[in-house]
Each structure stands twice: as structure tokens, then as C-alpha cells.
Design an enzyme around this catalytic site. Structure first.
Site, PDB file in Angstrom:
ATOM      1  N   HIS A   1     -12.767  10.391  -3.874  1.00  6.29           N
ATOM      2  CA  HIS A   1     -13.038  11.515  -4.756  1.00  6.29           C
ATOM      3  C   HIS A   1     -13.348  12.805  -4.009  1.00  6.29           C
ATOM      4  O   HIS A   1     -13.487  13.855  -4.623  1.00  6.29           O
ATOM      5  CB  HIS A   1     -14.169  11.157  -5.723  1.00  6.29           C
ATOM      6  CG  HIS A   1     -13.681  10.311  -6.875  1.00  6.29           C
ATOM      7  ND1 HIS A   1     -13.266   9.023  -6.707  1.00  6.29           N
ATOM      8  CD2 HIS A   1     -13.517  10.596  -8.187  1.00  6.29           C
ATOM      9  CE1 HIS A   1     -12.885   8.537  -7.866  1.00  6.29           C
ATOM     10  NE2 HIS A   1     -13.015   9.461  -8.786  1.00  6.29           N
TER      11      HIS A   1
ATOM     12  N   LYS B   1      -1.984   4.495 -18.482  1.00  5.11           N
ATOM     13  CA  LYS B   1      -0.940   3.944 -17.625  1.00  5.11           C
ATOM     14  C   LYS B   1      -1.420   2.664 -16.932  1.00  5.11           C
ATOM     15  O   LYS B   1      -0.713   1.662 -16.895  1.00  5.11           O
ATOM     16  CB  LYS B   1      -0.555   5.000 -16.593  1.00  5.11           C
ATOM     17  CG  LYS B   1       0.722   4.689 -15.855  1.00  5.11           C
ATOM     18  CD  LYS B   1       1.095   5.838 -14.939  1.00  5.11           C
ATOM     19  CE  LYS B   1       2.364   5.532 -14.167  1.00  5.11           C
ATOM     20  NZ  LYS B   1       2.699   6.592 -13.227  1.00  5.11           N
ATOM     21  N   ASP B   2      -2.645   2.720 -16.390  1.00  2.00           N
ATOM     22  CA  ASP B   2      -3.198   1.529 -15.750  1.00  2.00           C
ATOM     23  C   ASP B   2      -3.360   0.403 -16.755  1.00  2.00           C
ATOM     24  O   ASP B   2      -3.161  -0.766 -16.433  1.00  2.00           O
ATOM     25  CB  ASP B   2      -4.564   1.837 -15.125  1.00  2.00           C
ATOM     26  CG  ASP B   2      -4.443   2.696 -13.878  1.00  2.00           C
ATOM     27  OD1 ASP B   2      -3.434   2.561 -13.174  1.00  2.00           O
ATOM     28  OD2 ASP B   2      -5.360   3.498 -13.618  1.00  2.00           O
TER      29      ASP B   2
ATOM     30  N   GLU C   1      -2.861 -20.386   3.484  1.00  2.00           N
ATOM     31  CA  GLU C   1      -2.333 -19.903   2.220  1.00  2.00           C
ATOM     32  C   GLU C   1      -1.302 -18.812   2.494  1.00  2.00           C
ATOM     33  O   GLU C   1      -1.344 -18.150   3.522  1.00  2.00           O
ATOM     34  CB  GLU C   1      -3.479 -19.340   1.374  1.00  2.00           C
ATOM     35  CG  GLU C   1      -4.389 -20.412   0.817  1.00  2.00           C
ATOM     36  CD  GLU C   1      -3.794 -21.093  -0.398  1.00  2.00           C
ATOM     37  OE1 GLU C   1      -2.946 -21.975  -0.219  1.00  2.00           O
ATOM     38  OE2 GLU C   1      -4.167 -20.752  -1.524  1.00  2.00           O
TER      39      GLU C   1
ATOM     40  N   SER D   1      -6.877  12.136  -5.194  1.00  2.00           N
ATOM     41  CA  SER D   1      -5.779  11.204  -4.928  1.00  2.00           C
ATOM     42  C   SER D   1      -4.618  11.906  -4.245  1.00  2.00           C
ATOM     43  O   SER D   1      -4.363  13.083  -4.477  1.00  2.00           O
ATOM     44  CB  SER D   1      -5.284  10.605  -6.246  1.00  2.00           C
ATOM     45  OG  SER D   1      -6.333   9.923  -6.884  1.00  2.00           O
TER      46      SER D   1
END
Lengths: 182, 284, 458
Positions: free
Chosen positions: C219, C247-248, C291, C223
Site C-alpha cells: 500500500h 472481480k476477485d 509433493e 499496486s
């Protein structure tokens, strides 16, 4: 919501509808996730399966007790002596704190086998009196040492802080000499 | 600047170490000797077989075939349980394959499980209760080895999950007893079946300590199904699949519900997203 | 962070006014992920994975805490407890599968997040700290996932623990005592299981704390975006809420559909069958691999097969085992230096023709190869291939990136985000377009120039 400035009135309404629908559906989804998260804390299948106990009373003599385990708690199974039966029948049950007669305690068709949860109805301690030589209290039944509750031979509360008689769980005779509790 | 210079030097150095001391010797060996010859290796069956038409529980819409599960239980009880435990399954679980509570109680009582004598505390065998787990045929691993030519019969509770493509593996293994190809045996003495072992082309090292078990007619099914090797293999595989994951069908059914709901929510979310962005042109 | 045009939080009623004075959490949320955070308007779907990573972290913590209510970290019973969860606990099978596959999806999402950072150079100034914290989070995640995989006490759990702790044995002098100390014995045992359980429970909360720092650091500059051009004006941004929450939100639904498909219909597809066999310290599975999300690093570990010797003397400088361990840890440590290795003033890979070639035809196949090779058997030709890919991996970050950032001529950048989106700058008096002004070519900044000014020359 700086974005909703433009658009006709109808547009605004259509928008609101779709947002409300989307957010509430997400809310329903989030809330249904709580279901497995909460129900996982309920008793597991193996605990539920162990929720009945069979007790064999074939070798139980009058005056003797068996301590068994029912739903992870002590269970007292006692064959009453004729004297005890006589004694408790002589008392007027109506004057007791939790009025119950001999038949209330034993059930129909059961002459002398008393089945009690060995859990004091006050705060859950195990009362004394089921084994030989233990303190049977002032009424010759059970005595809870934690806070001094006295129960009589039928497990009825007679003195002390406990509010009700010792609990009689559901049971049935599967054979003449076998009792299934639970 | 120094970081970049350092990085370049470090990167070249590390690469040089890798290429000169690891890759170069490896490549040299490869070019001079070719690929290392694989050790003698019997061409065992990597692809397992499946019963014709598959199992009832296969696929996203699968369901249990209770009659089959019960037949499979009979096979386990009468054949497998002589050597194999099923320790994570309890008798009470049999209610899930269609037995009633009373049938389970009666069934459990036909098994002897280890117990303690209530009078003198000695170790005894007592009839099973629904709450008991299936008993192990051997007291411990050492006894299991001693009785089975030094091989421990594995517990079967999870066998269909503990092997690659486990469901079909179990089904194939039950029918995989065979004679080795004489040509292969002639090629290498390694392929001769050692005494006490049995040739099974689905087993990972071809010779298995377990003798063939599901011979035609070894059990007689109470529902009249003909007990062929194939039939019994399919039945016991179905039973062991259930034993390995009793929640299998419930899981798939829940899955449809969850995915359906998510699909609905996602479409709503997408429409909401489109509406929010309607006034913002995104691309040129 | 404050853009002058950011929406200001205004408490609406007496209670929120009171709360705003005493503990301004609503204001914090409003400014962090609400309408008070202006975000570039041109983010593509690669920017969704950060929020998704946060979702899966919370998801793993919730399912994990619930599973811990039924688990027992004791080698005698741990495997049986998992079966107890699968068979007896209400919805235990769902919780167990959701947690196991949740780890996989967490890594899928994180790898997409890192991939975006690498392609769009999100690590560059002024966002170095965000990147550094991100690498720390990734390392913590790897440790957490590794310890979590040990808890079911299956064969792969045991042998994975043995092999990975064995890496520390490669360190000269202190290696062996260090390994014994880490394990609390000579092979993974009850002590190991207990400490892994304890740390597996603790570390997600450390990750959560680091995530808060990661978002805090985000912040400050705000972004990044697919053009790499910094925000200049209000029209370059939209408020995080409702634009990116919407959107998320729908994208999360999409990912959850894939997640549910795995959890409900193929819950064991990403695991190993051997882990349904209880740990047996006396018998090793035929193929020990971690894994899938550790495959690239496992491939790098196994790539080093030869000791570093002084030729013709037979003197061993560094053993192959140690080389592998150094390279494996180095492959992630190198990310810490990325912001200073890649000095191109242009961020977005889309405007860097040379970088783009090496990215798509070098790094991406290299990583895909390492993913494949980490799970393959340790035999030829896989060994040679993993050596080549490992070499490229280090060359890419340590040699190729510094050099191309020096010699590359980037493509012209748009003047602003608004212009990139709308084709022209819609601010009054603003410029109209880079596309129409081919003269606006960005020149690489002189080396060592660190003033952080990454705007195209006017």
C-alpha cells in the site's frame, strides 16, 4: 460507490438486484461452510456407537451392586433387598424433594433391580455407596462427598444440595438376566 | 552494479561446476557406453484390468451395489480374513452395506476378538460386539511372518488406496496367477519362480508370497451368484473399496451439490462483476 | 499510501463514529481493501492470485485448526487418528481432503502469483520490499507444507522427513549433529512428529503476520499493473471496492469449482498412494519424491551428481550432496537479489522484446521441465535433462537477466494507464497518445541510476 453515478433509473435497479443476489448467494455459501465446521465437534461415530451398554445381572445377589460404564460415565446396578423395598415403600413419596415411587424408579415388570447413573445431580461427582464398605450416607443409599448430598436406597435425593434423584437411564431386559441400557 | 557483477560471476561459476563436474562426466558415460542397460526386468503388467462394465461405484455418478458389497464381505470373511486384518473397520460399519442393526450384532458375535476376563483379568477370546474393530489373525508382525514364509500379509483396510490404481490392482492381482513366459525364463534365471512363491504378473516383483486364493467355487454365495474367480475378485474388490473409504459415495454426491451451488454463485458473481465494470472500458 | 484522489472513509452513524475514534478498524479495512484504495484500472486476471492466496491461507488455517481437534501427534496412533478422522468424525473426510488439497491449491495460486511478479517485474523499485517479503512467505510456506505432510505418518511422510532432514547432514562439520538435533534422534520418531506438529500449527500464523507486512508494503507504492507505467492521475485508477472485490469474487468462485472437483472427485490424485501405508522405518518405498509443489527444487537438488574436485588430484572440494543442497536453497535465495539483478527501467515484460523471448522460451520451459523431472525416477535421461535445466535456471536469473537489462531496447510505453486502456488520455489537457507519437521511445536509464523514476521520457 463512485461508479453508480451514471445510468438510468432502471439501470440502477437492475444493478442492485444482481449485486444483492451475488452477495447473498456468497453469504449462503459461507454460512453452509459452517455446517461441517460445527458438526465435526459433535460426538464421532465410534462414540455414538458405544452409546448402549449390556449388563449381565445373573450373578447379582440381593444387596450387591455392579459398577458398569454407560456413555463414558459410571452406572450403578443394584439388586434391592426385601428389607430395603419394605423400607422405601413405607415412606410417602409425595413429601420428597423429587417425588418418585418404587415403581417410578424400577419400571414396570422389574421387581428389584435398580439402575442409576452414578452421577450426582448437583455438580456431577460420583456418589459413594455402590461398593462394599463405602459411606452410604444418612439414608442408607448413596452419599456424594463433594457437597454432601444424601440419597436413599432408591437413589432419591433426601438431603443436601442436589436438585433431583439420581438419573435412571432408559433400559430394557434383552433376556431374563441381561439388561441393555441406552 | 556490484550485485549484478557478483551475480554474473556466481551464476557462471555455479553453472560451470554443474556442467563440468556433473553433466560432463554423465554425458561422457552416456556417449561412450550409451544408456545404462536396464536390469533384467520381467515385463509385468503395468496396466491393470477392470471388470466388464466397470464397478458400480466408478465415476462421478457411482453408487454402491449393496448385494455385491455383501458378497465381497463374505469372500473377505471366508477367505481373506484367515491371513489379512481389516483393522480400521468396525463391525458396526457393516450397517453401511445394508445389514440391519440386529444382523450386525449377530454377525459380530460370529467373530472372536481379544478380550479380558472380567473376573480374573486373564486374556481371553470373546465374541465380537458391533463396536469392536475386525480382529487381526495374528498376535503381532513376528507371528504373521512366521506363518507366512517371512512375508507379512498387509492390512486390507486401505489396500485400494495404498496402491497405485488400487481398485483395479486388487481386482487384477486376484486373477493374475499364471505361469511365467518360458521364453523369458530361458533368458534369465531371475524369472524362475522361487520355491514358496507364486508367479503373478500384476505384482510389482512378479513373485508373490500369497498362493492363489479365489479358486472357482471356494465360497458359496447365499444369493445364488455363481462364485467364479472373476466374480469373487470383483466382489471382494468392491468390498475393500468400501472398507478403504466408506464415505466415497457420500463424497461424490456432496460434490455435485457443492459444484452446482458454486456454479450458480460464480455466474451471479460474474454478472455482478460485469455490471460493476460496465462503465469502465478496459481495453483499447 | 495516499493518492490525493483516494476516497475518504466517513463514518455513517454514531457507533461507527465512536469506533473510528477509539479503534479505527473499519477505516483500516476501507483504506486497505475497500473503496479507499485506488488501484490501476488495467489489472488483468493475473492480479487476482494475490487475493486468492490470502483466501487459501485463511482456508488452511480454519480447516487445520479443526483437524487438530481430532489429531494426535504420537507415532503409535497418528496414522490411525487420520483414519479416525476419515471414518468417524462428522465430515472428517471432507475436512481432511480439503486441507490436503488446499495445500496444493495454495501452491498453485502462489506459483501463479510469483509467475506474474516475474513476468511483469513486480519486484522492481519501488516495490522491492513487497517482493522480499513475498519470498519470505514462500519459504515459510514450504517449511509449513513439508511439516504438514509428515503428520499423517504414512510411508511418504516418514521417508520425506528422513530425506529432507538428511539435507542438513550435508553441511560440513556441524551437519550430522545438526541433523540429529533437528530430528531429536537418529531417524524421525515421536519427538520429530511432535515438534513438526507444534511448528506446523505455529507457522501459518507467522505467515499471516508476514502477509500483513506484505500488504502493508504494497500500500505504500500501490499496486503495479500490466503496463508497468506508474499511476499518474485519478483516471488511471478505480477504487478497489467494488471494482476489484467484484472481480476477485467471481474469480474465487471459478477457482473453487476446480478445487471442489478435485476434493470431491479425485482427492488423492495429487498425492501418493504410499502415504496410505503406515510409516515403516525399516522399509523404503520404491520411489521417494516430495509433493508435486516441491518438484522443481527436488530436481535441482538431484542435478548435482559429481563432487567438485581439483582435476587430476582427487582432492574433493565440495561433495555432490552439499552442492545439491546449496543449489536447492540458492535457487530460492537468488530471488532475494532479483530487484538488483534486473535493472531494466521498464517493468512489464510485454514491452521488453528480448526479456520476453528468454522468459517464454527459456524460463517457462525450464520450470516446466524441472516440475516434470522432480517427480521422475533418478535415471537417464532425466538426470542429464535436470542438469541442463538447472544450469539454465541459474544462468537465467544470475547472468541473462543482468545482461539483457543492460543491452535491451524496450518498446515504446504508453503515456499513462488511461491511455493504454482507452487509447487516448481523457484528462483535460492531457496528452494524446504514445501510439500516435512514435517519438516517445523509452531509453534505458544509465546504469546505476536508482532514482526510481521509471516513467517514460516526455
Amino acid at each position: 460507490m463512485a461508479s453508480t453515478a451514471e445510468g438510468t433509473e432502471e439501470g440502477v435497479r437492475r444493478r442492485d438486484w444482481i449485486h444483492i443476489a451475488a452477495v447473498s448467494t456468497a453469504g449462503v455459501g459461507g454460512a453452509s461452510v459452517l455446517f461441517p465446521l460445527i458438526s465435526q465437534m459433535a460426538p464421532t461415530a465410534d462414540v455414538l456407537a458405544a452409546s448402549t451398554t449390556d449388563v449381565d445381572v445373573s450373578s447379582l445377589e440381593p444387596g450387591q451392586s455392579i459398577k458398569a460404564v454407560f456413555r463414558e460415565q459410571p452406572l450403578f446396578v443394584k439388586r434391592l433387598t426385601p428389607e430395603e423395598i419394605e423400607e422405601v415403600n413405607a415412606i410417602d413419596a409425595g413429601g420428597l424433594r423429587d417425588p418418585q415411587t418404587l415403581e417410578d424408579r424400577l419400571g414396570v415388570g422389574n421387581e428389584d433391580i435398580l439402575i442409576n447413573l452414578g452421577v450426582c445431580t448437583h455438580l456431577g461427582c460420583v456418589p459413594l455407596g455402590a461398593a462394599e464398605g463405602e459411606n452410604k450416607g444418612e439414608f442408607d443409599g448413596y452419599f456424594c462427598p463433594c457437597h454432601g448430598s444424601h440419597y436413599d436406597a432408591l437413589g432419591r435425593i433426601r438431603k443436601g444440595p442436589a436438585p433431583t434423584n439420581l438419573e435412571v437411564p432408559e433400559f430394557s431386559f434383552t433376556t431374563e438376566t441381561t439388561i441393555r441400557v441406552g | 552494479m556490484t550485485i549484478r557483477l557478483g551475480g554474473i560471476i556466481l551464476g557462471l561459476g555455479l553453472t560451470a561446476v554443474l556442467l563440468l563436474w556433473s553433466l560432463a562426466p554423465g554425458l561422457f558415460t552416456l556417449t561412450s557406453e550409451g544408456f545404462p542397460e536396464k536390469p533384467d526386468y520381467y515385463a509385468f503388467q503395468e496396466e491393470n484390468i477392470a471388470p466388464e462394465g466397470g464397478f458400480a461405484f466408478d465415476g462421478p455418478l457411482g453408487t454402491w451395489d449393496y448385494a455385491q458389497l455383501q458378497r465381497g464381505y463374505q469372500v473377505y470373511k471366508e477367505v481373506c480374513s484367515a491371513c489379512h486384518s481389516l483393522k480400521y473397520v468396525a463391525f458396526r460399519n457393516l450397517e453401511q452395506i445394508g445389514y440391519t442393526e440386529d444382523e450386525v450384532r449377530a454377525e459380530a458375535a460370529t467373530w472372536m476378538v481379544p478380550g479380558i476376563d472380567e473376573k480374573d483379568g486373564s486374556v481371553i477370546e470373546r465374541p465380537g460386539l458391533p463396536t469392536d474393530q475386525f480382529p487381526s489373525p495374528y498376535a503381532n508382525d513376528i507371528e504373521a511372518r512366521a506363518f507366512n514364509n517371512n512375508a507379512i500379509p498387509p492390512d486390507l483396510s486401505l489396500i485400494t488406496k495404498a496402491r497405485k490404481d488400487g481398485v483395479h490392482y486388487v481386482y487384477s492381482l486376484m486373477q493374475g496367477y499364471n505361469e511365467p513366459d518360458p521364453e523369458d525364463v530361458a533368458k534369465s534365471p531371475n524369472f524362475e519362480t522361487p520355491p514358496g512363491l507364486y508367479f503373478n504378473e500384476y505384482f510389482y516383483n512378479i513373485n508373490i508370497a500369497m498362493p492363489p486364493q479365489l479358486l472357482d467355487g471356494i465360497v458359496s454365495y447365499s444369493d445364488g451368484t455363481e462364485a467364479t474367480t472373476e466374480q469373487m475378485s470383483a466382489d471382494v474388490t468392491a468390498f475393500l473399496t468400501w472398507a478403504g473409504e466408506p464415505s466415497l459415495i457420500k463424497r461424490k454426491q456432496t460434490g455435485w451439490f457443492v459444484i452446482g451451488f458454486l456454479l450458480f454463485a460464480t455466474i451471479l458473481g460474474f454478472l455482478s462483476y460485469k455490471t460493476v465494470w460496465a462503465t469502465k472500458k478496459k481495453k483499447i | 499510501m495516499s493518492f490525493a484522489w483516494a476516497n475518504q472513509y466517513e463514518p455513517k452513524n454514531d457507533f461507527t463514529k465512536w469506533l473510528d475514534e477509539k479503534l479505527p478498524v473499519p477505516r483500516l479495512v476501507y483504506n486497505a481493501v475497500g473503496a479507499g484504495y485506488p488501484v490501476p484500472r488495467n489489472l488483468n486476471y493475473m492480479w487476482n492470485f494475490g487475493v486468492l492466496a490470502g483466501f487459501f491461507l485463511v482456508f488452511q488455517i480454519i480447516t487445520g485448526v479443526v483437524l487438530a481437534m481430532h489429531y494426535a501427534a504420537n507415532t503409535e496412533v497418528a496414522f490411525g487418528q487420520i483414519e479416525h478422522i476419515m471414518r468417524n468424525v462428522n465430515y472428517g473426510w471432507l475436512l481432511k481432503y480439503a486441507h490436503a488439497n488446499g495445500a496444493s491449491f495454495f501452491f498453485v495460486v502462489i506459483y501463479m502469483h510469483i509467475f506474474r511478479g516475474l513476468y511483469y517485474s513486480s519486484y522492481k523499485a519501488p516495490r522491492e520490499m513487497i517482493w522480499l517479503l513475498g519470498v519470505v512467505i514462500f519459504l515459510l510456506m514450504m517449511a509449513t507444507a513439508f511439516m504438514g505432510y509428515v503428520l499423517p505418518w504414512g510411508q511418504m511422510s516418514f521417508w520425506g522427513a528422513k530425506v529432507i532432514t538428511g539435507l542438513f547432514g550435508a553441511i560440513p562439520f556441524i551437519g550430522e549433529p545438526l541433523q540429529i538435533w533437528l530430528v531429536g534422534g537418529y531417524a524421525p520418531n515421536d519427538s520429530t512428529l511432535n515438534r513438526f506438529f507444534s511448528l506446523h500449527f505455529l507457522m501459518p500464523f507467522i505467515i499471516a503476520g508476514t502477509v500483513i507486512l506484505h500488504i502493508w508494503a504494497l500500500h505504500i507504492p500501490g499496486s503495479s499493473n500490466p503496463t508497468g507505467v506508474e499511476v499518474k492521475q485519478e483516471s488511471d485508477t478505480v477504487p478497489f471496492h467494488p471494482y476489484y472485490t467484484a472481480k476477485d469474487g467471481w474469480f474465487l468462485g471459478l477457482i473453487l469449482i476446480f478445487f471442489s472437483a478435485i476434493v470431491f472427485f479425485a482427492p488423492n490424485a495429487l498425492g501418493h498412494a504410499e502415504n496410505w501405508i503406515e510409516a515403516n522405518p525399516l522399509s523404503t518405498p520404491a520411489l521417494i519424491v516430495p509433493e508435486w509443489y516441491f518438484y522443481p527444487f527436488y530436481a535441482i537438488l538431484r542435478a548435482f551428481t559429481g563432487d567438485l574436485t581439483i582435476p587430476f588430484t582427487g582432492i574433493v572440494l565440495i561433495e555432490a550432496k552439499l552442492l545439491g543442497v546449496i543449489a536447492m536453497f540458492g535457487s530460492i535465495l537468488v530471488w532475494f537479489f532479483l530487484p538488483w539483478l534486473d535493472k531494466s527501467p521498464v517493468r512489464s515484460g510485454s514491452y521488453r522484446p528480448l526479456f520476453k523471448k528468454f522468459f517464454w522460451f527459456g524460463l517457462v520451459p525450464c520450470m516446466a521441465g524441472l516440475f516434470y523431472l522432480g517427480g521422475a525416477k533418478a535415471e537417464e535421461p532425466y538426470i542429464v535433462l535436470s542438469q541442463i535445466f538447472t544450469a539454465y535456471y541459474f544462468l537465467h536469473f544470475l547472468v541473462i537477466l543482468p545482461i539483457i537489462s543492460q543491452i535491451e531496447v524496450p518498446k515504446p510505453l504508453p503515456f499513462s494507464i488511461t491511455q493504454a486502456v482507452l487509447g487516448s488520455d481523457d484528462t483535460p489537457g492531457g496528452k494524446s497518445g504514445g501510439g500516435d507519437n512514435p517519438g516517445e521511445v523509452v531509453k534505458p536509464l544509465p546504469g546505476g541510476d536508482t532514482d526510481g523514476s521509471l516513467q517514460p521520457a516526455e
